[in-house]
Design a protein around this motif. Structure first.
Motif, PDB file in Angstrom:
ATOM      1  N   UNK A 282      27.867 -58.896 -45.475  1.00  0.00           N
ATOM      2  CA  UNK A 282      27.000 -58.901 -44.298  1.00  0.00           C
ATOM      3  C   UNK A 282      25.980 -60.032 -44.363  1.00  0.00           C
ATOM      4  N   UNK A 283      25.381 -60.225 -45.537  1.00  0.00           N
ATOM      5  CA  UNK A 283      24.409 -61.299 -45.702  1.00  0.00           C
ATOM      6  C   UNK A 283      25.077 -62.667 -45.559  1.00  0.00           C
ATOM      7  N   UNK A 284      26.290 -62.787 -46.073  1.00  0.00           N
ATOM      8  CA  UNK A 284      27.029 -64.045 -45.953  1.00  0.00           C
ATOM      9  C   UNK A 284      27.355 -64.334 -44.494  1.00  0.00           C
ATOM     10  N   UNK A 285      27.673 -63.280 -43.741  1.00  0.00           N
ATOM     11  CA  UNK A 285      27.948 -63.434 -42.306  1.00  0.00           C
ATOM     12  C   UNK A 285      26.721 -63.999 -41.587  1.00  0.00           C
ATOM     13  N   UNK A 286      25.520 -63.527 -41.978  1.00  0.00           N
ATOM     14  CA  UNK A 286      24.277 -64.031 -41.381  1.00  0.00           C
ATOM     15  C   UNK A 286      24.068 -65.501 -41.729  1.00  0.00           C
ATOM     16  N   UNK A 287      24.336 -65.834 -42.992  1.00  0.00           N
ATOM     17  CA  UNK A 287      24.197 -67.231 -43.440  1.00  0.00           C
ATOM     18  C   UNK A 287      25.088 -68.132 -42.599  1.00  0.00           C
ATOM     19  N   UNK A 288      26.358 -67.738 -42.442  1.00  0.00           N
ATOM     20  CA  UNK A 288      27.301 -68.529 -41.648  1.00  0.00           C
ATOM     21  C   UNK A 288      26.826 -68.666 -40.198  1.00  0.00           C
ATOM     22  N   UNK A 289      26.270 -67.581 -39.658  1.00  0.00           N
ATOM     23  CA  UNK A 289      25.821 -67.605 -38.257  1.00  0.00           C
ATOM     24  C   UNK A 289      24.667 -68.586 -38.065  1.00  0.00           C
ATOM     25  N   UNK A 290      23.689 -68.559 -38.975  1.00  0.00           N
ATOM     26  CA  UNK A 290      22.553 -69.466 -38.856  1.00  0.00           C
ATOM     27  C   UNK A 290      22.984 -70.924 -39.026  1.00  0.00           C
ATOM     28  N   UNK A 291      23.918 -71.168 -39.941  1.00  0.00           N
ATOM     29  CA  UNK A 291      24.436 -72.525 -40.118  1.00  0.00           C
ATOM     30  C   UNK A 291      25.140 -72.978 -38.840  1.00  0.00           C
ATOM     31  N   UNK A 292      25.906 -72.070 -38.233  1.00  0.00           N
ATOM     32  CA  UNK A 292      26.622 -72.375 -36.985  1.00  0.00           C
ATOM     33  C   UNK A 292      25.653 -72.744 -35.868  1.00  0.00           C
TER      34      UNK A 292
END
Length: 335
Positions: free
Chosen positions: A27-37
């Protein structure tokens, strides 16, 4: 992290989050990817934005967070909606989102879905767009969400000003958002609303009023996207002075607009160079890790070989001792 992103420090966001791509929490990794996107999207790097949004969606699904995954899908739909060859894909994603929102009976999500659907139709079918914005308002009134409310108002303002030739209706929606931003003392939003309202007055042909509002916007000390916003203000001031046939003032503001754009473009080039540096540093780190892994693997192989040789030698030694003992025993028996 939201603060960094909001301030337009997209490169800083990417640089800061890059090391976190190795975390194990899905879940935290998903957030990281979203912010980078989102950071890549704000740098107009849609391909990279799409790549990380896709990663984010998959990680949310793996974490069992379907609602969050569907929200990321809306971001993907927005990217698709800006590309003619992917426009139908965008509509399909939004349709699926609305269906999902209705299945779980969440009015906020239904409203959000209809708002996205209406936004994609502004250019293609303004009247149909208006119909879906009304649906978005209906569901948002059932379970009010301020962010969705202001998004609806902004988009309706654009629709009425630029597509339906009804700037007075646009002013109705823009002024609603201005009231909210003043109540919150959000200077960046106040500035944006003054610019939007000035646009409506431009379409009404009330150029002095538009200029007054743009000058008011220009005086506000904003923190988000400062150069981009100031550039837009000078561009719109140029349009209004040109409409008034005050060509010298129009030229001066156009010059300011161009100067700021050149500055922004130079900064973007610096960002791209820095991102390339991050890319190559990451690749170099990967190579170092691979080399270390290979070295460890080689050492492990040598250790196993040495251990095997040791076992063989011990085996041979034991065999020699046994044979020697048997030979001595037989010799004694023969005597």
């Amino acid at each position: 992290m939201k603060k960094k992103s909001a301030e337009g420090r997209n490169y800083s966001v990417i640089k800061y989050l890059t090391p976190f791509q190795s975390i194990n929490n899905e879940e935290e990794l998903a957030k990281v990817y979203k912010y980078i996107a989102i950071a890549h999207s704000k740098n107009n790097q849609e391909d990279k934005s799409f790549e990380y949004l896709t990663k984010s969606r998959l990680k949310y699904l793996e974490a069992g967070k379907k609602e969050e995954a569907m929200d990321v899908n809306l971001e993907i739909a927005y990217l698709f909606s800006t590309q003619k060859h992917n426009f139908e894909k965008a509509k399909k994603i939004i349709e699926d989102y609305i269906t999902y929102a209705k299945e779980i009976q969440k009015n906020k999500l239904i409203s959000k879905g209809y708002c996205s659907w209406a936004s994609t139709l502004i250019e293609e079918n303004p009247e149909e767009s208006k119909k879906y914005f009304k649906k978005a308002i209906y569901y948002n009134n059932k379970d009010f969400d301020e962010e969705t409310f202001t998004t609806i108002n902004n988009n309706l303002g654009v629709l009425y000003s630029e597509k339906l030739n009804k700037p007075d209706s646009a002013l109705y929606y823009y002024n609603k958002n201005l009231e909210i931003s003043i109540q919150k003392n959000d200077l960046d939003e106040i500035c944006t609303n003054y610019i939007n309202i000035a646009g409506a007055y431009y379409y009404k042909g009330e150029y002095p009023k538009a200029i007054q509002l743009l000058n008011k916007a220009n005086e506000i000390e904003i923190t988000e996207y400062k150069d981009n916003t100031k550039s837009l203000i000078h561009k719109f001031l140029s349009y209004n002075f040109e409409a008034l046939k005050e060509y010298e003032k129009a030229y001066n503001h156009l010059f300011e607009h161009t100067s700021l754009q050149n500055k922004i473009n130079a900064e973007l080039q610096d960002i791209k160079v820095s991102e390339l540096q991050i890319y190559y540093e990451t690749k170099e780190k990967d190579l170092e890790n691979k080399a270390l892994k290979n070295k460890n693997s080689l050492l492990e192989s040598k250790r196993k070989i040495n251990l095997l040789v040791l076992f063989v030698l011990v085996g041979v030694l034991i065999s020699i001792i046994v044979i020697s003992l048997l030979t001595v025993k037989n010799a004694k028996r023969n005597n």
